[in-house]
Design an enzyme around this catalytic site. Structure first.
Site, mmCIF file in Angstrom:
data_model
loop_
_atom_site.group_PDB
_atom_site.id
_atom_site.type_symbol
_atom_site.label_atom_id
_atom_site.label_comp_id
_atom_site.label_asym_id
_atom_site.label_seq_id
_atom_site.Cartn_x
_atom_site.Cartn_y
_atom_site.Cartn_z
ATOM 1 N N SER A 173 64.095 48.759 -3.767
ATOM 2 C CA SER A 173 64.054 48.447 -5.198
ATOM 3 C C SER A 173 63.089 47.334 -5.581
ATOM 4 C CB SER A 173 65.456 48.089 -5.696
ATOM 5 O OG SER A 173 66.216 49.254 -5.886
ATOM 6 N N LYS A 175 60.627 48.291 -8.108
ATOM 7 C CA LYS A 175 60.932 48.250 -9.544
ATOM 8 C C LYS A 175 60.121 47.173 -10.253
ATOM 9 C CE LYS A 175 65.664 50.170 -9.540
ATOM 10 N NZ LYS A 175 66.007 50.510 -8.159
ATOM 11 N N SER A 207 70.026 46.964 -10.500
ATOM 12 C CA SER A 207 69.090 47.847 -9.797
ATOM 13 C C SER A 207 69.400 49.312 -10.093
ATOM 14 C CB SER A 207 69.141 47.585 -8.289
ATOM 15 O OG SER A 207 67.917 47.894 -7.685
#
Length: 387
Positions: free
Chosen positions: A90, A93, A148
């Site tokens: 993640s 991101k 997340s």
């Protein structure tokens, strides 16, 4: 669901970061003229200052790759295999946010369809987005940064034109930032064949993101409310250095940024902190020690080392490499550009020169780049683990 006005959004971001002592106004533009600079620690293995009296690196570092960089200057203080291509989980991101966040006002409302949520990977981390419910863009970004939430990423990607379009735009953003180690297949960071990034590239993404008022505000938020099935519910940031949880104390001066985990990537983390007028970024990828909270402990130790070392030792590289000439022999001159926020200028007006892959320098204003993409497009992808 609160709709944030432009002025309150800016004021909130400034107040939040001011309370943390954060300022990015000192991120400099490169000087005019062709300048030979070393790229960010291009070699594999550990690169660290060799100056007499330099602080020794922390013991027990087990990550496959890591980097310590000064967010203000772009100097790389130390690194281990910073261009090693690894699954990012993640932490990717950050690139998703740098690419998509400037396009939509936080007050824009989206009614979630089944198509928006199609393809969320099995075992994904989610914030609890529900089909048929209306969410503001601000709600969705809090879901992305705090929990997340891959479900929130899917909805925002659908608003942006779809999963594939968003992946392609992220790839283009990475290229323009000089992040040549990154291949985007799944915008939420969920494991996908061929998806990789590096400690160098992820540090570049975080540095670019922190120049955006909304990114900085979201990534530094410890907790918030989110619309749940039974009304507003409290969500807490999963970044343990930011919140101080699961046996970790809140790191002194922590700003935040992004953590991640998948079965392929292991634990990953980008952390930013500020002390004594200096902002540092640390990226840690896949510690091998298997110690509980290992990624946070190693990141904290590297931040401690960085604050002891910054300003006293010779950097080992830079996040914005500049060549004296391009491949055709012509001069390359870095160009300063203001990085703007989501709906106008960032309160820090931070001029950044980021980049340079093999072809040399690439400098640009992210606000100008994304201003051409702000028109919302409503069209609606893919392949293991939590991201």
């Amino acid at each position: 669901m609160a709709i944030d006005a432009r002025v309150s959004r800016k004021a909130g971001a400034v107040a939040l970061l001011a309370a943390a002592g954060v300022s990015l106004t000192s991120i400099p533009a490169a000087a005019d003229g062709a300048t030979a600079r070393q790229p960010a620690a291009v070699r594999s293995g550990v690169q660290a200052p060799t100056d007499p009296g330099s602080a020794r690196l922390p013991s027990g570092l087990s990550a496959l790759s890591w980097m310590v960089a000064d967010a203000d200057t772009g100097n790389v203080l130390a690194a281990k295999s910073p261009h090693r291509r690894l699954a990012p989980a993640s932490t990717l991101k950050t690139l998703f946010a740098v690419t998509v966040l400037p396009k939509f006002s936080s007050g824009t409302v989206r009614r979630v369809s089944s198509a928006d949520l199609a393809g969320v990977g099995a075992g994904s981390s989610v914030v609890g987005v529900l089909q048929g419910r209306r969410y503001t863009v601000g709600d969705l970004w809090r879901g992305v940064f705090l929990r997340s939430g891959n479900d929130a990423v899917h909805v925002l990607a659908a608003m942006n034109g779809g999963w594939r379009t968003t992946a392609e735009e992220m790839q283009e953003t990475a290229r323009k930032l000089g992040a040549r180690d990154t291949t985007v297949k799944s915008p939420d960071g969920y494991d996908a064949p061929g998806q990789v990034s590096s400690a160098h590239d992820l540090t570049v993404f975080a540095r670019a993101g922190l120049a955006n008022e909304d990114f900085a505000r979201y990534c530094s938020t410890p907790s918030a409310t989110f619309p749940g099935a039974g009304g507003a519910t409290r969500i807490e940031n999963t970044n343990r250095l930011l919140v101080g949880s699961h046996g970790m104390a809140r790191y002194p001066g922590i700003i935040g940024v992004k953590n991640g985990y998948t079965s392929q990537a292991g634990n990953t983390l980008i952390a930013a902190a500020r002390r004594n007028g200096r902002t540092l970024l640390v990226t840690v990828l896949n510690p091998q020690s298997k110690e509980y909270n290992g990624v946070y402990k190693e990141a904290g130790a590297l931040l401690d080392w960085g604050f002891r070392t910054a300003g006293t030792a010779q950097p080992v590289g830079t996040l914005h490499a500049v060549r004296a000439t391009d491949e055709d022999g012509g001069p390359l001159r870095p160009v300063a550009a203001d990085v703007t926020g989501a709906r106008g200028a960032s309160p820090w007006r931070a001029p950044l020169v980021l980049g340079a892959g093999g072809a040399g320098v690439l400098a640009f204003g992210l606000g100008a780049l994304f201003a051409r993409r702000r028109q919302a497009r409503d069209r609606g992808g893919r392949a293991g683990g939590t991201a």
